[in-house]
Motif scaffolding. Sequence first.
Motif: not given
Length: 334
Positions: A10-11, A15-23, A44-48, A246-251
Motif C-alpha cells: 500500500g502506498t 516513504g518519499p522516494g520509495d520505488d514500488p519495484r523494490e517490493l 480498493l480503499i487505498s492505493p496499492r 502512526a502506522y495505524a493512523r496512516a494505514v
Amino acid sequence: MDIGVLLPTGTAQWGPGDDPRELVAFGRRAERSGFSSLFVNDSLISPRIEALTMLAALAPATESVTLGTAALMPFLRRPVQTAQTLASLDLLSGGRLTVAVGAGFPGRFGRPLYDLSEVPWERRFARLDETVALWRALWAGADSFHGEILRFDGIPPATAPYRPGGPPVWLGGGTPAAQARTGRLYDGWLPYPPDPADYASGLLNVRTAATGAGRRAQDVTPALFVSVRVTEDGEDTDGGRRELDAYARAVYGMPLAELERIQAVVTGSAEQVRARLTRFAEAGARHLVVRLGALGLAAQRDQLERVAGLIPALRATAAADAPAVPRVQRDTLA
C-alpha cells in the motif's frame, strides 16, 4: 511453524522516494532471511499494488516461499476469470500459492467495495463460499456449476493448476460462524484475535466443525495474522507504540488503541515480542503472517531483519508443542 511476512504494497506504507519495484527485492530478502511465506493484501480503499499482480511478479523472483493473499476479496473480481488467474499463479510458482479469502466488513472496508463491484452486499458469505466451490470445480475440470447464487454452463476448458485440486484456500474471519465454515469447507484459518485465549477457543471450534463434517482436524492449517513492531535498542515500549500508532493512523485511519481492540498487535523488545507470539503458538497457531508496523521501505526492511531474528526461537517453541497440537502436513502449506 511457518512464519511469513505481509509485503507493504500500500502506498500509505511507503516513504518519499520509495520505488514500488523494490517490493520484489524485499520479497527475495525475506526469503533469504528465513521467512517461509510472502503475503499480500487486497483492497480498493487505498492505493496499492494489486494483489495478484504482486504475486505474479514474485513467482519467478523467489524459489521456495509460499505466496499468499491475506486476504483476497473475491467479490472484487469475476469468479471464472479469477479461477484462471489463480491457477496460472499456481503454475508459475510451481505450486507455491495459498489463497486466503474474505468477504469484507461493514463500514468503509466492506459495503462500498461491493457497490463498486456491482455485487449485492446481501448473502455475501454464501457468495464467498460458492465462489470458492466454483474455483475448485473448475480446477478439477468441470464445465458447469450450479449453485444457489452462481450458475454457469458451457464453461470453456480452464487452466489446470500445478497441484491436483488447486491451491489451498483459507478463510479469514474470527466469528463463530466463520469458524464453523472454516472447519467444514476451507483448508486453513487466518483470523487476528487480540487475545491468544480467543485464538485457542476459536481453533477448537474450527477443529470440531471439521471432524463433524467428516474431515480430519489437522487438515485445516491454523494461521494467524498479527501486526508486529520490534523496538530498537534503547527504545522503550512507549516508543514502539508511538510508531505503531502512526502506522495505524496512516494505514487504517484510526489510532492504535482502537486497532488493537480489533486485531492482534504486538510490540516491545525482541524478547517481549517473542514471548507474546509464543503465546499464540501455544494456543495452536502454526503459520504466522506478520505485518511489519513501520512506515517507509527502509524502516520495513529494518523490522524485517528484527523479526527474522525471532524465527529460530518461535520454531523451537512450536516444535516442542507439536505433540499437543497436530501438525498440518507441509504439502497443504506449500
